[in-house]
Scaffold this active site. Structure first.
Site, PDB file in Angstrom:
ATOM      1  N   ARG A   1     -10.495   0.713   8.005  1.00 23.77           N
ATOM      2  CA  ARG A   1      -9.855  -0.712   8.354  1.00 23.77           C
ATOM      3  C   ARG A   1     -11.000  -1.483   8.998  1.00 23.77           C
ATOM      4  O   ARG A   1     -10.739  -2.558   9.202  1.00 23.77           O
ATOM      5  CB  ARG A   1      -8.685  -0.672   9.014  1.00 23.77           C
ATOM      6  CG  ARG A   1      -7.467  -1.354   8.488  1.00 23.77           C
ATOM      7  CD  ARG A   1      -6.121  -1.173   9.568  1.00 23.77           C
ATOM      8  NE  ARG A   1      -5.396  -0.195   8.677  1.00 23.77           N
ATOM      9  CZ  ARG A   1      -4.216  -0.595   8.373  1.00 23.77           C
ATOM     10  NH1 ARG A   1      -3.746  -1.877   8.853  1.00 23.77           N
ATOM     11  NH2 ARG A   1      -3.312   0.306   7.864  1.00 23.77           N
TER      12      ARG A   1
ATOM     13  N   ARG B   1      11.712  -5.684   4.944  1.00 21.75           N
ATOM     14  CA  ARG B   1      11.277  -4.316   4.907  1.00 21.75           C
ATOM     15  C   ARG B   1      12.406  -3.556   5.591  1.00 21.75           C
ATOM     16  O   ARG B   1      12.590  -3.735   6.749  1.00 21.75           O
ATOM     17  CB  ARG B   1       9.767  -3.791   5.139  1.00 21.75           C
ATOM     18  CG  ARG B   1       9.535  -2.309   5.250  1.00 21.75           C
ATOM     19  CD  ARG B   1       8.139  -1.857   5.246  1.00 21.75           C
ATOM     20  NE  ARG B   1       7.495  -2.666   6.353  1.00 21.75           N
ATOM     21  CZ  ARG B   1       6.141  -2.723   6.305  1.00 21.75           C
ATOM     22  NH1 ARG B   1       5.290  -2.175   5.490  1.00 21.75           N
ATOM     23  NH2 ARG B   1       5.646  -3.388   7.407  1.00 21.75           N
TER      24      ARG B   1
ATOM     25  N   ARG C   1      -1.278  -9.118  13.403  1.00 18.68           N
ATOM     26  CA  ARG C   1      -1.715  -8.197  12.129  1.00 18.68           C
ATOM     27  C   ARG C   1      -2.576  -8.633  11.215  1.00 18.68           C
ATOM     28  O   ARG C   1      -3.606  -8.371  10.718  1.00 18.68           O
ATOM     29  CB  ARG C   1      -0.728  -7.433  11.688  1.00 18.68           C
ATOM     30  CG  ARG C   1      -0.348  -6.112  12.547  1.00 18.68           C
ATOM     31  CD  ARG C   1       1.322  -5.684  12.201  1.00 18.68           C
ATOM     32  NE  ARG C   1       1.404  -5.289  10.974  1.00 18.68           N
ATOM     33  CZ  ARG C   1       2.626  -4.864  10.268  1.00 18.68           C
ATOM     34  NH1 ARG C   1       3.676  -5.301  10.890  1.00 18.68           N
ATOM     35  NH2 ARG C   1       2.639  -4.375   9.315  1.00 18.68           N
TER      36      ARG C   1
ATOM     37  N   ARG D   1      10.740  -1.560  11.375  1.00 16.87           N
ATOM     38  CA  ARG D   1       9.621  -1.218  12.011  1.00 16.87           C
ATOM     39  C   ARG D   1       9.382  -1.899  13.394  1.00 16.87           C
ATOM     40  O   ARG D   1       9.355  -3.280  13.196  1.00 16.87           O
ATOM     41  CB  ARG D   1       8.455  -1.123  11.218  1.00 16.87           C
ATOM     42  CG  ARG D   1       7.598   0.254  10.881  1.00 16.87           C
ATOM     43  CD  ARG D   1       6.729   0.457   9.707  1.00 16.87           C
ATOM     44  NE  ARG D   1       5.638  -0.563  10.181  1.00 16.87           N
ATOM     45  CZ  ARG D   1       4.480  -0.578   9.509  1.00 16.87           C
ATOM     46  NH1 ARG D   1       4.440  -0.114   8.112  1.00 16.87           N
ATOM     47  NH2 ARG D   1       3.384  -1.158   9.919  1.00 16.87           N
TER      48      ARG D   1
ATOM     49  N   LYS E   1       0.759  -1.136   0.016  1.00 20.57           N
ATOM     50  CA  LYS E   1       0.092  -0.078  -0.076  1.00 20.57           C
ATOM     51  C   LYS E   1       0.825   1.267  -0.011  1.00 20.57           C
ATOM     52  O   LYS E   1       0.860   2.064  -0.804  1.00 20.57           O
ATOM     53  CB  LYS E   1      -0.802   0.262   1.336  1.00 20.57           C
ATOM     54  CG  LYS E   1      -1.865  -1.220   1.359  1.00 20.57           C
ATOM     55  CD  LYS E   1      -2.725  -0.894   2.491  1.00 20.57           C
ATOM     56  CE  LYS E   1      -2.100  -1.096   3.889  1.00 20.57           C
ATOM     57  NZ  LYS E   1      -1.560  -2.332   4.144  1.00 20.57           N
TER      58      LYS E   1
END
Ligand code: AP5
Ligand code: MG
Length: 212
Positions: A85, A118, A162, A151, A13
């Site tokens: 969401r 990431r 998540r 992160r 995203k």
């Protein structure tokens, strides 16, 4: 133009929103990023957000809605990354003239692979992947030269949470927009460039079918 970008954690995203924002001159509103900034701000709201943010669970609807409404106030061109969401959040903005809801579809396995590699710059604005989208200088951001870090919520046990939350709370939002006829599905498993081209084609030539 007002756009919504939905998809599982790690679906891409933020990566796609950044490019769309640049090409179509939209404000990129990453709600995760707004929440991370608020949590760092030392405010009372930030203190409440901080308690939940690193756990993988969702921040209460009324707080997220308040933040998003403040940020979009007076703006006509934006892309919402990761909002709404929950169906409650979606219904709260049902009177907004949304041009399209883009759904980045990907398997959990592939999304987890992306999350594990990431890296973001310390300022939190630019995203890389050690294998798929590496920075030119290892460990440093190409754009602002700051250090690249992982992160906090990208740890394995939090990522699992998540995905659970996504399946329970956000998948119904995808069905909600599908029923309203606003949903466009993009195969997000492809290369970054292909995903971007398929998405932009949906905006400039709406009849284009990215998935054949
Ligand atoms: P948020 O920050 O939005 O996290 P998320 O939804 O879990 O999504 P991610 O940011 O992890 O992934 P992404 O889809 O942006 O992928 P990216 O482009 O980075 O939210 C964090 C938390 O905030 C939530 O858990 C919740 O607590 C709270 N929150 C947020 N919104 C809320 C709301 N509305 N209500 C309540 N709470 C809320 O890409 C991932 C990696 O893959 C990167 O390394 C990238 O370089 C790489 N990559 C991207 N595209 C490709 C590609 N095509 N091929 C290969 N690699 C790729
Ligand atoms: Mg993101």
């Amino acid at each position: 133009m007002k756009l919504i970008l939905l998809g599982a954690p790690g679906s891409g995203k933020g990566t796609i929103a950044e490019k769309l924002a640049k090409e179509f001159q939209l404000q990129h509103i990453s709600v995760g990023e707004l929440l991370r900034q608020e949590a760092q701000s030392g405010s009372e709201m930030g203190r409440i957000i901080k308690q939940t943010l690193g756990t993988g669970k969702l921040i209460p609807d009324h707080l997220v809605i308040e933040i998003v409404r403040l940020v979009v106030k007076g703006k006509n061109n934006f892309i919402l990354d990761g909002f709404p969401r929950t169906v409650h959040q979606a219904k709260d903005i049902q009177d907004w003239p949304i041009a399209k809801v883009i759904y980045l579809k990907i398997t959990e396995e592939r999304a987890v692979e992306r999350i594990s590699g990431r890296r973001i710059c310390v300022k939190g604005t630019h995203t890389y992947h050690i294998k798929f989208i590496p920075s030119k200088k290892k460990g440093f951001c190409d754009i602002d030269g700051s250090k690249l870090i992982q992160r906090d919520d990208d740890r394995e046990e939090i990522v699992r949470e998540r995905f659970k939350v996504y399946a329970k709370k956000t998948k119904p939002v995808i069905d909600y927009y599908r029923e309203l006829g606003l949903l466009t599905t993009i195969n997000a498993a492809n290369s970054p460039e292909k995903v971007y081209q398929d998405t932009r084609k949906e905006l400039v030539e709406p009849s284009y079918q990215a998935n054949g």
